[in-house]
Design a protein around this motif. Structure first.
Motif: not given
Lengths: 387, 407
Positions: B87-91, B379-384, B389-390
């Motif tokens: 929903e928040t992405s372009d591609v 998994g390194d960016d799961n929190d981000y 983002v969400l």
């Protein structure tokens, strides 16, 4: 195809930018080839050029189909004025002159960008715009050799080989076209750009998995050519068959098991032996034995049969295609890949299609322009409308 | 700030072609979020094996400057997370199997209800249609199938292709280009775009002219190998073997391409061939083609007594087209031109020390690329992604982990 609808690209003389222009044209941009006096040498290249009296050739059709043409002498005062007029109405310029040539003729990046705010200039040269080799001459074989690709092509104990089909015209051009599209996206935020594409620097992007720098730095191992086949227990490469060659990759237990079972079904049970079980100790050293069994088996069967029977069983075998195979390929025919177009000199031409389909449609093939055919429309108007 | 900053791309990719496409976008500042569960096969970070253990050595080639979340789409709740992200992405792009969208719930129809402005690119090995559409393919088999090997080499050395999978890289560049072109279209029309990229057809296009000739005349162009129809000498020539730091003798080669009569004279001068220089029958390309075997023999005799880099220096100084057939070691340690251009990126890799990577060939005058990172692991960016983002709560994330949606 209209992804780049309204984008106008000026492609200056030379072969090295022709495929970048092809890709952008296929994305829907209007591409204008600026030819030197007398026309692009490519119009007269190849045996097929004779048929047209030197006005076009298969190569010229391939690379310039659907583009417009205008002849401009960049080394002449009037020609320079014409080029600046064209630039004022364009979004991007592709060029492949030796570094410094345009600037020496008063057509450098600054001069061009002054005529067209937010202009994108993409320069494609063998070794880039600066550095000790920037002015060294490049050719297809020299460029491919300089960028690791030839080191990785050939028999293990034989000379490096260049690829057929002048790939130095294609591989760097993919980055040039990509670079132009990226710059179009970013021009509201970043403005004018001069993109310096060194063909040498593009080539290793097409052998990344060969990982030569890392292999050397970590292990002092220099990866090299392995010929047609890696000769490993898990097959990887080409094998000769009854009427040609097939390519095979079976790296996982599932693929290996399916391959061994298929050979048994076709009367060659050897790979079901316990020493060839995927997790058997010593299996990884059985490359010679596996290669011998597979080679003997493949020689009994034609390539099309091998591909179809293997694929039915989920095994990744593909036949090695000749040019005739591709022209007659049922897969490409079903896709309408070769587009037939009437041509005044050649009769029917069959053009390859872009591999890209936007919402199901691909660019329609068109023939190449006659020399200077676009002059009237492009230069007789007082101001070339900005797209 | 990179040229593509502000563009958010979700990547579902394996092996080489997909991850490299994402890497090209990330190299210029796109935010590329790669979805890779820990269990994924064909993960591109699996690099060179050291004592049987795959290292992370190739991580930056494919993953630098990306984000990575370990979402396992086999779990239904993970698919809901993907939908929220889209929903928040372009591609969204993928190089998974042809039937993956049905399996994981991201068909074009489903995606349009999630985000009608989404650009979607799929990159099937063969195509989404046609009798061979579901054929299994890898880069090296596709290379043969697309005709590359059969069009390369001469009558003795054909078929031959790179000991690397050319179609993967060809597809990756096409994908990166097409994704951004489709975003430009989307920005203009307001509607999402579905792009299909056939990896097979992208590589068949490398042989456009030979195939047009085959179709027109019924015969393909002749196999020339390292020679050239209208230039001589033209080929690769073995130079003096060299012992490298591994203690082994390595064969070395130079490519030489004499395209003009002036370059022929310069070659004769560099090699000290006064007899050949005086021989009027060799001063035209027709004459040299007629005695090509002899010239190649003489050239090999000369190059064999010099190192490849010495041959290069002697000929390059006289503007004869020449290159060492450069290995990775040549490019990294011997090529002064690449050094001056700072071609290689130097990265400190966890557990491996400092290693070098080919830098991006996209060099812009006014758009410095983001500083290169080694690249994330699953998994390194799961929190981000999940928290920032969400906007999920810590409890929601814990639930996703508990049920295995996030591994």
């Amino acid at each position: 195809m209209s992804a780049l609808e309204g984008v106008r690209i000026l492609e200056l003389a030379g072969d090295a930018v022709a495929y970048a222009g092809r890709l952008l044209c296929d994305l829907g941009a209007e591409v204008i080839k600026v030819e030197p006096p007398g026309g692009e040498p490519m119009r007269r290249a190849g045996t097929t050029a004779e048929k047209s009296g030197g006005s076009t050739s298969l190569s010229f059709e391939r690379y310039h189909g659907g583009k417009r043409s205008v002849v401009v002498d960049l080394e002449d005062e009037r020609g320079r004025a014409e080029l600046l007029k064209l630039v004022a109405g364009c979004d991007a310029v592709l060029e492949c002159f030796p570094p410094g040539f345009l600037a020496a003729n008063g057509l450098g990046f600054q001069e061009l960008a002054a005529r067209r705010p937010r202009l994108i200039l993409a320069s494609v040269t063998p070794f880039g715009q600066h550095g000790p080799r920037a002015h060294s001459p490049g050719t297809d074989i020299v460029t491919l050799a300089s960028g690791h690709l030839m080191h990785m092509t050939g028999m293990e104990d034989g000379p490096p080989q260049r690829l057929g089909g002048e790939q130095s015209l294609h591989l760097p051009a993919m980055y040039a076209a990509t670079g132009v599209v990226f710059a179009l996206f970013g021009r509201d935020t970043h403005g004018a750009q001069h993109l310096d594409i060194s063909m040498q620097e593009c080539i290793p992007q097409f052998t990344l998995e060969a990982a030569a720098p890392n292999c050397w730095e970590m292990l002092e191992v220099l990866p090299g050519r392995w010929g047609r086949n890696r000769n490993t227990a898990t097959p990887y490469g080409m094998f000769e068959c009854q009427d040609g060659w097939v390519g095979l990759v079976a790296l996982t237990a599932r693929h290996w098991g399916a391959l061994a079972a298929w050979l048994a079904e076709f009367g060659e049970p050897a790979l079901l032996g316990p020493q060839f079980a995927f997790d058997a100790p010593g299996f990884r050293d059985a490359g010679d034995a596996v290669t011998a069994i597979l080679s003997d088996f493949f020689k009994l069967h034609p390539k099309q049969t091998l591909m179809e029977e293997a694929q039915k069983r989920g095994i990744a075998i593909m036949s090695l295609s000749t040019a005739a195979d591709l022209v007659e390929s049922p897969q490409l025919a079903a896709r309408g890949f070769f587009q037939a177009v009437d041509h005044p000199t050649f009769g029917h031409l069959r053009f390859p299609s872009s591999p890209l389909r936007f919402d199901g449609s691909t660019a329609a093939a068109r023939i190449a322009p006659g020399m200077d055919e676009g002059r009237q429309g492009l230069l007789s108007v007082p101001i070339l409308e900005r797209a | 700030m990179g040229l593509l900053s502000g563009l958010r791309v979700v990547e579902l990719a394996m092996w080489v072609a997909g991850p490299l496409a994402g890497r090209i976008l990330a190299s210029q500042g796109a935010e590329v979020i790669s979805l890779i569960p820990h269990s994924a096969p064909g993960a591109s970070w699996r690099g060179i094996s050291v004592e049987g253990v795959p290292s992370l050595s190739m991580l930056p080639d494919y993953m630098s400057n990306k984000r990575c979340i370990s979402l396992d789409l086999h779990v239904p709740e993970a698919r809901q997370v993907l939908a929220r992200l889209l929903e928040t992405s372009d591609v969204l792009f993928d190089n998974l199997s042809v039937d993956a969208p049905e399996k994981f719930g991201f068909t074009w129809e489903q995606l349009q209800t999630i985000n009608p402005r989404l650009v979607v690119l799929r990159m099937p090995g063969i195509a989404l249609s046609g009798p061979y559409r579901s054929f299994a393919s890898f880069g090296v088999t596709l290379q043969a199938f697309a005709g590359i090997n059969g069009a390369s080499g001469d009558h003795e050395t054909t078929p031959i292709g790179p000991s690397a999978a050319l179609p993967d890289y060809v597809a990756a560049t096409h994908a990166a280009m097409a994704i951004v072109a489709a975003v430009l279209q989307r920005n203009r029309t307001g509607r999402g775009v579905f792009v299909e990229l056939s990896q097979f057809e992208a590589s068949v296009n490398l042989l456009g002219v030979p195939l047009m000739e085959q179709a027109l005349t019924g015969t393909p162009p002749p196999l020339l190998g390292n020679r050239h129809a209208s230039a001589a000498p033209h080929g690769v020539f073995r130079c003096r073997d060299e012992r490298l730091a591994d203690g082994l003798l390595h064969d070395t080669w130079c490519a030489v391409a004499v395209m003009t009569d002036q370059q022929w004279a310069s070659l004769c001068e560099a090699a000290g061939w006064e007899d050949l220089l005086r021989d009027g029958s060799l001063s035209s390309v027709e004459g040299r083609k007629a005695q090509e075997d002899m010239i190649e023999r003489r050239l090999s005799e000369w190059t064999r007594t010099h190192t490849a880099w010495d041959v290069f220096a002697l000929l390059d100084a006289r503007k004869v087209p020449v290159s060492v057939v450069e290995s990775g070691v040549d490019m990294l340690y011997r090529d002064e031109h690449l050094a001056e251009r700072q071609h290689f990126d130097r990265l400190t890799m966890p557990g491996l020390g400092e290693l070098h990577y080919h830098g991006t060939p996209l060099r812009y005058s006014n758009a410095p690329p983001p500083a290169r990172t080694p690249g994330p692991l699953p998994g390194d960016d799961n929190d981000y992604v999940l928290l920032d983002v969400l906007g999920m709560s810590v409890d929601e994330v814990a639930d996703l982990k508990r049920i295995g949606a996030v591994t």
